[in-house]
Design an enzyme around this catalytic site. Structure first.
Site, PDB file in Angstrom:
ATOM      1  N   CYS A 340      39.855  43.272  41.522  1.00 41.60           N
ATOM      2  CA  CYS A 340      39.680  42.073  40.696  1.00 41.60           C
ATOM      3  C   CYS A 340      39.821  42.319  39.192  1.00 41.60           C
ATOM      4  O   CYS A 340      40.407  41.480  38.496  1.00 41.60           O
ATOM      5  CB  CYS A 340      38.373  41.359  41.029  1.00 41.60           C
ATOM      6  SG  CYS A 340      36.988  42.390  41.486  1.00 41.60           S
ATOM      7  N   ARG A 369      36.324  54.363  47.431  1.00 44.16           N
ATOM      8  CA  ARG A 369      34.878  54.376  47.208  1.00 44.16           C
ATOM      9  C   ARG A 369      34.291  55.628  47.852  1.00 44.16           C
ATOM     10  O   ARG A 369      34.690  56.006  48.958  1.00 44.16           O
ATOM     11  CB  ARG A 369      34.214  53.115  47.765  1.00 44.16           C
ATOM     12  CG  ARG A 369      34.760  51.861  47.081  1.00 44.16           C
ATOM     13  CD  ARG A 369      34.104  50.607  47.519  1.00 44.16           C
ATOM     14  NE  ARG A 369      34.870  49.458  47.059  1.00 44.16           N
ATOM     15  CZ  ARG A 369      34.702  48.217  47.516  1.00 44.16           C
ATOM     16  NH1 ARG A 369      33.783  47.982  48.440  1.00 44.16           N
ATOM     17  NH2 ARG A 369      35.453  47.233  47.061  1.00 44.16           N
ATOM     18  N   GLN A 387      42.602  46.383  50.836  1.00 45.21           N
ATOM     19  CA  GLN A 387      42.105  45.015  50.966  1.00 45.21           C
ATOM     20  C   GLN A 387      43.270  44.033  50.911  1.00 45.21           C
ATOM     21  O   GLN A 387      44.199  44.204  50.118  1.00 45.21           O
ATOM     22  CB  GLN A 387      41.124  44.697  49.834  1.00 45.21           C
ATOM     23  CG  GLN A 387      39.845  45.519  49.868  1.00 45.21           C
ATOM     24  CD  GLN A 387      38.946  45.207  48.688  1.00 45.21           C
ATOM     25  OE1 GLN A 387      39.385  45.202  47.543  1.00 45.21           O
ATOM     26  NE2 GLN A 387      37.686  44.928  48.961  1.00 45.21           N
ATOM     27  N   ASP A 389      43.618  41.425  49.375  1.00 48.69           N
ATOM     28  CA  ASP A 389      42.855  40.819  48.294  1.00 48.69           C
ATOM     29  C   ASP A 389      43.644  39.704  47.616  1.00 48.69           C
ATOM     30  O   ASP A 389      44.871  39.781  47.503  1.00 48.69           O
ATOM     31  CB  ASP A 389      42.524  41.900  47.258  1.00 48.69           C
ATOM     32  CG  ASP A 389      41.116  41.771  46.726  1.00 48.69           C
ATOM     33  OD1 ASP A 389      40.472  40.749  47.008  1.00 48.69           O
ATOM     34  OD2 ASP A 389      40.670  42.685  46.025  1.00 48.69           O
ATOM     35  N   HIS A 391      42.991  36.627  44.232  1.00 49.12           N
ATOM     36  CA  HIS A 391      42.097  35.986  43.273  1.00 49.12           C
ATOM     37  C   HIS A 391      42.750  34.716  42.767  1.00 49.12           C
ATOM     38  O   HIS A 391      43.923  34.720  42.376  1.00 49.12           O
ATOM     39  CB  HIS A 391      41.768  36.951  42.135  1.00 49.12           C
ATOM     40  CG  HIS A 391      41.021  38.151  42.614  1.00 49.12           C
ATOM     41  ND1 HIS A 391      41.661  39.327  42.981  1.00 49.12           N
ATOM     42  CD2 HIS A 391      39.698  38.348  42.867  1.00 49.12           C
ATOM     43  CE1 HIS A 391      40.755  40.193  43.419  1.00 49.12           C
ATOM     44  NE2 HIS A 391      39.567  39.626  43.361  1.00 49.12           N
ATOM     45  N   LYS A 474      28.834  33.954  48.116  1.00 47.98           N
ATOM     46  CA  LYS A 474      30.023  34.115  48.953  1.00 47.98           C
ATOM     47  C   LYS A 474      29.819  33.498  50.326  1.00 47.98           C
ATOM     48  O   LYS A 474      28.688  33.212  50.746  1.00 47.98           O
ATOM     49  CB  LYS A 474      30.388  35.591  49.085  1.00 47.98           C
ATOM     50  CG  LYS A 474      29.280  36.474  49.637  1.00 47.98           C
ATOM     51  CD  LYS A 474      29.714  37.934  49.711  1.00 47.98           C
ATOM     52  CE  LYS A 474      28.593  38.810  50.252  1.00 47.98           C
ATOM     53  NZ  LYS A 474      29.055  40.171  50.587  1.00 47.98           N
ATOM     54  N   HIS A 520      37.402  34.908  44.708  1.00 47.28           N
ATOM     55  CA  HIS A 520      37.844  36.138  45.379  1.00 47.28           C
ATOM     56  C   HIS A 520      37.992  35.822  46.867  1.00 47.28           C
ATOM     57  O   HIS A 520      37.163  35.113  47.431  1.00 47.28           O
ATOM     58  CB  HIS A 520      36.811  37.255  45.237  1.00 47.28           C
ATOM     59  CG  HIS A 520      36.361  37.536  43.841  1.00 47.28           C
ATOM     60  ND1 HIS A 520      36.540  38.760  43.228  1.00 47.28           N
ATOM     61  CD2 HIS A 520      35.718  36.762  42.928  1.00 47.28           C
ATOM     62  CE1 HIS A 520      36.024  38.741  42.015  1.00 47.28           C
ATOM     63  NE2 HIS A 520      35.511  37.537  41.809  1.00 47.28           N
TER      64      HIS A 520
END
Length: 648
Positions: A340, A369, A387, A389, A391, A474, A520
């Site tokens: 992000c 991570r 991910q 992902d 946005h 979320k 997100h």
């Protein structure tokens, strides 16, 4: 003095002040009183013997309820510790919570001694012995000084550290059963008698406080039930889970591997796994394109300052790989833990107008991570994952519709795999706003948008407090797999905070500068975790449109190999994925081996097939089903795929 108790159905009853949840259950039905394990009072789960002194709402939880399981397994964790205390004098205790499927306790034995799976039987026996005593579980509120004194007297070094560093006077409670006392917020069972069946499931390493520089303790996992029959049923599920283990099936199907030389928790995707993963990504790409997404690619590293600005360094820094220092330029970079912040910089790369919004940016972005080695597990818990992902940057008045659109995307994606899902709205912890960033006003707007979107979709979402991201609430999508296990996959998050932290702005139609809202979203969650769940849900029998190899061509001897490869080329030209097993093995062995690889169709090629220029086919798990031309068989495969994919 009378107080009013309101039940979940809205009905109200009057009771004497000081009534307990157990007494309320008894007043309704003795059978109910036998089954309840804890209760919710004004939204807080508490023991059944906790007095209620004012008007309150109440919910009575059985073992079947999530809250009931948590209470039951929390007490079982203490029962495990009590048994270990008797069996291993001098044992040190860390933390011992309930988890989604059971409980664990972190312990350190004196003299470097280790608990092994061979010891599980005697520990379980001791737990059963203690449970049968029906020991009352007694709650006490204690001062910090008294707590330190008590645990120091027992030689509990880690408990004392926890008290000194984490707890404040006026907030400390302990629970005692038999000769065992633990620091704990609760809630617990009233006594241990309802724990009728226990099973220790595994033991792993776990650093104290998750800090790799501290002592490595042992984490003992277990599960318990109020009836032995329930444990027996659970053990059958465990056996089925072993058969479906994605690590085992992934190896058999040649999808992915791990290498100690590459590093723990770093999956390597093999050709067949990569082929399947790219097909998953293409599925989502097609859906995203219909909803107006633009795809981007961002670096695998970023300046540490990027994550300081976003707030991720403060909230997730200890779970990230530590910064890479460049001495010549005196800069620090991090392996990307989140996508992000990079996407915020894409928004900021040029002036934006209200006409540009909503701006939908998507990326299959790999992030890193530092998960503790003891918590790594196949593809479900890794240190490198990708991910799906995206946005969305939008105006305030566009938030709800964009949220609804993302819900539609997730529904389309999950439906393609036959998943049914439940939804969970994750909100802030009302008692601890310090864990979060942003104003109460922004949080209220974000939470309202999610709740209204769920209402509009008729989605009966469960609300969980304290599960929000640090920057916003979320909506999480939970699926149940074929053997009843729950997995969290897709997620949507509403964020008023990162755009402010990055000073993002657009020019509104009134020519004023405004801050966009950020959504997100990740329908799969991560490609690794989704693949693991899909493998275990299907036991490796993927949908025909997705599976890496749709057809295995099996020549009965080497002299038919040329025809087999001719068929493979033909199928490749007709959008059918085929492989040839040209090993010098008997046909029975080839069939058995390719059954293990879960290839949906097998074509047997011998003298008759070569002479007649056709194929004999059999479906996974079945016998020979027929003979047809290669053209007809290719059409059969393509028609099946078209039927499966017509809705997405």
């Amino acid at each position: 003095m009378k107080i009013n108790i309101t039940f979940p159905d809205g009905s109200v009853r009057s009771y004497e002040q000081g009534v307990t949840g157990f007494e309320i259950a008894e007043s309704i039905s003795p059978a109910l009183a036998r089954d309840v394990v804890s209760c919710g009072v004004n939204g807080e789960t508490v023991e059944l013997n906790r007095p209620i002194n004012c008007d309150a709402t109440i919910a009575l939880y059985k073992f079947d309820d999530d809250e009931g399981k948590h209470t039951f397994w929390h007490t079982s964790a203490h029962l495990l510790a009590e048994a270990l205390q008797e069996l291993y004098p001098g044992i040190q205790f860390g933390f011992g919570p309930a988890v989604e499927n059971g409980f664990f306790y972190d312990v350190l034995l004196p003299g470097g001694e280790q608990i092994k799976e061979a010891d599980f039987g005697k520990i379980e026996k001791k737990m059963q012995e203690l449970a049968q005593k029906k020991e009352p579980v007694v709650r006490r509120e204690v001062s910090k000084a008294d707590a330190l004194k008590e645990f120091a007297a027992d030689g509990q070094t880690y408990k004392c550290e926890h008290i000194e560093q984490d707890l404040e006077d006026g907030t400390i409670t302990t629970y005692t059963q038999g000769r065992f006392t633990d620091l704990c917020r609760g809630p617990h069972l009233m006594n241990t008698g309802s724990i009728k069946a226990v099973k220790l499931t595994s033991v792993a390493g776990a650093f104290w406080r998750g800090d790799a520089t501290r002592e490595q303790m042992q984490r003992l996992y277990g599960i318990s039930f109020p009836k032995k029959k329930m444990l027996d049923e659970y053990l059958l599920v465990l056996e089925e889970a072993k058969k479906r283990d994605h690590r085992k099936i992934g190896k058999e199907m040649e999808l992915f591997v791990f290498s100690e030389k590459v590093g723990k928790g770093l999956p390597i995707w093999l050709p067949k796994g990569t082929d399947m993963r790219l097909r998953l990504q293409d599925h989502l790409r097609k859906v995203q394109k219909r909803f107006g997404y633009q795809e981007v690619i961002t670096p695998h590293i970023g300046s540490k300052q990027l994550y300081v600005t976003s707030g991720h360094w403060d909230h997730y820094g200890k779970d990230s790989f530590q910064p890479i220092h460049t001495p010549e330029e005196d800069e620090e970079y991090m392996l990307k833990p989140m996508n992000c912040p990079h996407h915020c910089e894409i928004f900021a790369s040029r002036p934006r107008s209200y006409r540009d919004l909503p701006l939908r940016i998507a990326e299959f972005g790999t992030v890193y991570r530092y998960e503790q080695s003891g918590e790594l597990h196949g593809l479900t818990r890794v240190r490198s994952f990708t991910q799906d992902d995206a946005h969305i940057f939008c105006r305030q008045d566009q938030v709800k519709q964009e949220f609804l659109n993302v819900m539609d995307i997730i529904g389309i994606v999950l439906k393609a795999f036959g998943f049914n899902f439940e939804a969970q709205i994750s909100l802030r912890d009302p008692n601890d706003h310090n864990k979060y960033v942003g104003t109460d006003e922004d949080w209220a707007m974000a939470e309202k948008a999610i709740q209204e979107a769920c209402q509009e979709k008729g989605l009966n979402a469960k609300v969980e407090y304290g599960e929000a991201a640090f920057y916003g609430p979320k909506l999480d999508f939970m699926i149940k797999d074929a053997i009843g296990r729950r997995w969290q996959l897709g997620t949507i998050q509403v964020d008023y905070n990162l755009p402010k932290r990055f000073q993002l702005e657009y020019t509104d139609e009134d020519n004023q500068k405004k801050t966009p809202v950020m959504i997100h979203r990740a329908p799969f969650g991560s490609m690794e975790r989704f693949t693991a769940v899909l493998i275990e849900h299907t036991a490796g029998h993927f949908p025909l449109w997705l599976t890496p190899d749709q057809v295995a061509i099996l020549p009965v001897s080497e002299k038919y190999n040329d025809y087999a490869f001719e068929l493979k080329r033909f199928f490749g030209q007709n959008n059918v994925r085929a492989m040839v097993d040209d090993r010098n093995e008997k046909i029975g062995r080839k069939i058995r081996d390719n059954e293990l690889k879960r290839i949906p169709y097998m074509l047997i090629v011998g003298e008759k097939e070569v002479a007649e220029k056709n194929v004999s086919f059999r479906q996974q798990g079945g016998g020979e089903q027929g003979t047809m031309t290669a053209e007809a068989f290719a059409k059969k495969i393509n028609d099946e795929v078209a039927e499966m994919t017509k809705e997405f």
